[in-house]
Design an enzyme around this catalytic site. Sequence first.
Site, PDB file in Angstrom:
ATOM      1  N   HIS A  54       0.854  -1.192   0.000  1.00  0.00           N
ATOM      2  CA  HIS A  54       0.000   0.000   0.000  1.00  0.00           C
ATOM      3  C   HIS A  54       0.891   1.242   0.000  1.00  0.00           C
ATOM      4  CE1 HIS A  54      -3.856  -1.999   1.773  1.00  0.00           C
ATOM      5  NE2 HIS A  54      -3.277  -2.763   0.854  1.00  0.00           N
ATOM      6  N   GLU A  56       1.064   3.820   1.926  1.00  0.00           N
ATOM      7  CA  GLU A  56       1.635   4.170   3.228  1.00  0.00           C
ATOM      8  C   GLU A  56       2.801   3.253   3.584  1.00  0.00           C
ATOM      9  OE1 GLU A  56      -2.839   5.089   3.454  1.00  0.00           O
ATOM     10  OE2 GLU A  56      -1.565   3.544   2.602  1.00  0.00           O
ATOM     11  N   CYS A  84      -5.955   2.141   5.722  1.00  0.00           N
ATOM     12  CA  CYS A  84      -6.621   0.923   6.176  1.00  0.00           C
ATOM     13  C   CYS A  84      -5.999   0.514   7.520  1.00  0.00           C
ATOM     14  CB  CYS A  84      -6.450  -0.185   5.134  1.00  0.00           C
ATOM     15  SG  CYS A  84      -4.775  -0.858   5.050  1.00  0.00           S
ATOM     16  N   CYS A  87      -2.275  -0.295   7.394  1.00  0.00           N
ATOM     17  CA  CYS A  87      -1.405   0.876   7.276  1.00  0.00           C
ATOM     18  C   CYS A  87      -1.372   1.681   8.572  1.00  0.00           C
ATOM     19  CB  CYS A  87      -1.850   1.739   6.095  1.00  0.00           C
ATOM     20  SG  CYS A  87      -1.564   0.905   4.508  1.00  0.00           S
TER      21      CYS A  87
END
Length: 150
Positions: A54, A56, A84, A87
């Site tokens: 992801h 992040e 999410c 993260c």
Amino acid sequence: MINHEENLRKAIELSNQSVDGGSSPFGCVIVDAGGKVVGQGHNRVVPDNDPTAHGEVMAIRNACKNLGSFDLSGCILYTSCEPCPMCLNACKWANIKEVYYAADRYDAEDIGFRDRVFYEDDPVELVRIDLPEAREVMQKWKNKADKIEY
């Protein structure tokens, strides 16, 4: 003075570059206490075949590499969309205490992402098989004189 909107716009630009590069619309920058960008990244789940890639997480990896540390205390994370739970927990592991985001989980859901379910009760079956060898290795690490705790 740190300009939060400017840093969020940098994250959004990375999300735009991600889409142009064939990935999904999630970008992130990390700045130090002085406002200098120390890490950045965008979503690479599909190109890398990595469900943890992801934006992040990629930015955290980049910042840690650039700073030579797994501890990002004092840094601020800016992301194009609400993180999410994975993260958010990556932020906690990196000691990031401030996170700013633009779009939210409902915006992500509107374009086909299932982030929102991870905030709700979506259980994963956890089954423990109690093997003493696992605790023995943990004790070995606990007793190690030169270990680096995090």
